[in-house]
Scaffold this active site. Structure first.
Site, short mmCIF file in Angstrom:
data_model
loop_
_atom_site.label_atom_id
_atom_site.label_comp_id
_atom_site.label_asym_id
_atom_site.label_seq_id
_atom_site.Cartn_x
_atom_site.Cartn_y
_atom_site.Cartn_z
N HIS A 72 0.85 -1.19 0.00
CA HIS A 72 0.00 0.00 0.00
C HIS A 72 0.88 1.24 0.00
O HIS A 72 1.68 1.43 0.93
CB HIS A 72 -0.92 0.02 1.23
CG HIS A 72 -2.10 -0.89 1.12
ND1 HIS A 72 -3.29 -0.65 1.77
CD2 HIS A 72 -2.28 -2.04 0.43
CE1 HIS A 72 -4.15 -1.62 1.47
NE2 HIS A 72 -3.55 -2.48 0.66
N TYR A 200 -9.52 5.69 7.17
CA TYR A 200 -9.78 6.08 8.56
C TYR A 200 -10.80 7.21 8.49
O TYR A 200 -10.52 8.26 7.92
CB TYR A 200 -8.50 6.58 9.22
CG TYR A 200 -7.42 5.53 9.43
CD1 TYR A 200 -6.55 5.18 8.39
CD2 TYR A 200 -7.26 4.91 10.66
CE1 TYR A 200 -5.56 4.23 8.58
CE2 TYR A 200 -6.26 3.96 10.86
CZ TYR A 200 -5.42 3.63 9.81
OH TYR A 200 -4.43 2.67 10.00
N PRO A 292 -4.79 1.06 18.46
CA PRO A 292 -4.54 0.50 17.12
C PRO A 292 -4.64 1.52 15.98
O PRO A 292 -4.33 1.20 14.85
CB PRO A 292 -5.62 -0.58 16.98
CG PRO A 292 -6.69 -0.16 17.93
CD PRO A 292 -6.02 0.54 19.05
N LYS A 296 0.50 0.21 15.06
CA LYS A 296 1.88 0.10 15.54
C LYS A 296 2.17 -1.14 16.39
O LYS A 296 3.33 -1.43 16.67
CB LYS A 296 2.24 1.35 16.37
CG LYS A 296 2.29 2.62 15.52
CD LYS A 296 3.42 2.54 14.51
CE LYS A 296 3.29 3.61 13.45
NZ LYS A 296 3.83 3.15 12.16
N TYR A 384 3.50 6.96 10.02
CA TYR A 384 2.62 5.82 9.74
C TYR A 384 3.41 4.65 9.14
O TYR A 384 3.25 3.50 9.54
CB TYR A 384 1.49 6.23 8.79
CG TYR A 384 0.41 5.18 8.65
CD1 TYR A 384 0.53 4.15 7.72
CD2 TYR A 384 -0.73 5.21 9.45
CE1 TYR A 384 -0.45 3.17 7.60
CE2 TYR A 384 -1.72 4.24 9.33
CZ TYR A 384 -1.57 3.22 8.40
OH TYR A 384 -2.54 2.25 8.28
C1 PHB Z 1 -6.58 -4.01 10.75
O1 PHB Z 1 -6.62 -4.29 9.52
O2 PHB Z 1 -6.94 -4.81 11.64
C2 PHB Z 1 -6.06 -2.65 11.16
C3 PHB Z 1 -5.47 -1.84 10.20
C4 PHB Z 1 -5.00 -0.59 10.57
C5 PHB Z 1 -5.14 -0.16 11.88
C6 PHB Z 1 -5.73 -0.99 12.85
C7 PHB Z 1 -6.20 -2.23 12.48
O3 PHB Z 1 -4.69 1.08 12.24
#
Ligand code: PHB
Ligand code: APR
Length: 389
Positions: A72, A200, A292, A296, A384
């Protein structure tokens, strides 16, 4: 029994450390409370920093990740229906790989089997004795028998609820914690992702995250109150609320289906210092927990493991103990940077309804700054994708 490094915990941290140490000619024994099947059944995150990918390659477990993982080059923030892409590639020349963490654990187990690793599952009552001496040992119960492993060092990779952190005396330990007033309700579904990159989303109804594991396996989250119960959420209720929180283009692309996993996780920021006490070294969730939002968790475990593997290799192979002495400082420097970023992104993207009006006003201003400033976007991108080890 005797070994050079006794490792407590066969999660990502413990297995990766054992794999790297064994490939450097250092003996390990791994003690795991649960069964291998249980460890492999846990649903965990799926965004892997390129630094962690490089480390997995060094451990010899990157092949399937490169075959089946998805690179990505960016992710998307949606704020009140406005979408903003964070272009990792153009902003900082880096990327992340989406690949289920369970798959990493599976790859590590397979690689450890190939090296003939000694991983003992189903252990109980693990105790670390004499970590502050030159002759530490670990006692535990297995198959109803009392066991002991004498070792040079102990690596505490036993997660937030493990025994290792508690072995460091209260008089020595400093803990830093922030509990967030909400959790994440997560759903896994065998449906195509709403977008080819993560979204997000933040809005008046709260946070949502559209993620994925593969083109046919999607991961979805919504912010819920701390006291929420998963049984209060039917699939239909989840999809209805999730759709309302996504930007319109994603909501229209959403393909719903039965949840194959549904759970609520609390969010906390937590750091325990020091990460080294005598001959005990903490790695991963044993020492720190991140919300989450910044993806990280596993990636911090990987950088802890890198610093400890590098230090132990220097000790055993170059007779140089300097890095062993510096492990805690080296690991914590990167841990705190990830702590800051994860806290910042959590505050940016979630509703904090009990905060003062001023604080609730700031995220919209942050988002406007991200829209207007390439420097701000570059700062987000660098954190990130993962700061250097
Ligand atoms: C996930 O795919 O479980 C996931 C991806 C990004 C995040 C948190 C969880 O920031
Ligand atoms: N004795 C033996 N094993 C133990 C004990 C104990 N007393 N306590 C816990 N364990 C085991 C758990 O069963 C688990 O398998 O230690 C392991 C810890 O693994 P994780 O909790 O996954 O922690 P870690 O390896 O640090 O992983 C870090 O990866 O799991 C993801 O995102 C998650 O942030 C987390 C990251």
């Amino acid at each position: 029994m005797r070994t050079q490094v006794a490792i407590i915990g066969a999660g990502p941290a413990g297995l990766l450390l054992s794999q790297l140490l064994m490939k450097s000619g250092i003996e390990t024994i791994v003690l795991e409370r649960r069964s291998r099947e249980y460890v492999l059944s846990r649903i965990r995150a799926g965004v892997i920093e390129s630094g962690a990918v490089d480390l997995l390659d060094k451990a010899g477990v990157g092949d399937r990740l490169h075959r089946e993982g998805h690179v990505h080059d960016g992710c998307n923030l949606a704020y009140d229906q406005q979408m903003l892409r964070i272009d990792f590639k153009s902003l900082c020349g880096d990327h992340v790989v989406v690949y289920g963490q369970t798959e990493i654990t599976r790859d590590l187990y397979d690689a450890q089997d190939a090296l003939g690793a000694n991983i003992i599952h189903g252990v109980d009552d693990v105790e670390i004795i004499g970590a502050d001496t030159d002759s530490p040992y670990v006692t535990f119960k297995h198959d109803g028998q009392d066991k002991r492993i004498d070792c040079d060092f102990v690596a505490g990779c036993d997660g937030f609820h493990g025994v290792s952190r508690q072995t460091i005396p209260d008089s020595v330990r400093s803990e830093f914690e922030k509990i967030y007033p909400f959790g994440w309700l997560g759903v896994l579904s065998e449906t195509p992702p709403v977008n080819d990159e993560l979204i997000y989303a933040s809005g008046p109804r709260g946070f949502a995250l559209a993620s994925m594991r593969s083109p046919v396996l999607s991961r979805h989250y919504i912010q819920v109150p701390l006291n929420e119960k998963v049984e209060n959420w039917s699939d239909d209720a989840f999809w209805d609320e999730y759709r309302k929180r996504l930007p319109q283009s994603a909501a229209e692309a959403l393909v719903t289906g039965p949840s194959i996993e549904k759970s609520i996780a609390p969010l906390r920021s937590f750091v325990s210092e020091p990460m080294k006490w005598g001959r005990l070294f903490l790695c991963g969730d044993a020492a720190h927990i991140v919300p989450p939002t910044g993806a990280k968790g596993l990636n911090l475990a990987a950088s802890d493991v890198f610093y400890l593997w590098r230090a132990m290799s220097a000790h055993y192979n170059d007779k140089d103990g300097a890095l062993i002495d510096r492990y805690g400082e080296d690991a914590l420097a990167r841990v705190w940077q990830a702590m800051r970023f994860s806290w910042w992104m959590t505050r940016l993207m979630h509703l904090f309804p009990d905060d003062p009006a001023f604080d609730q006003r700031i995220p919209a201003v942050e988002f406007a700054h991200l829209q207007n400033s390439e420097t701000a976007r570059r700062n987000l991108a660098e954190n990130y994708v993962g700061l250097p080890y």
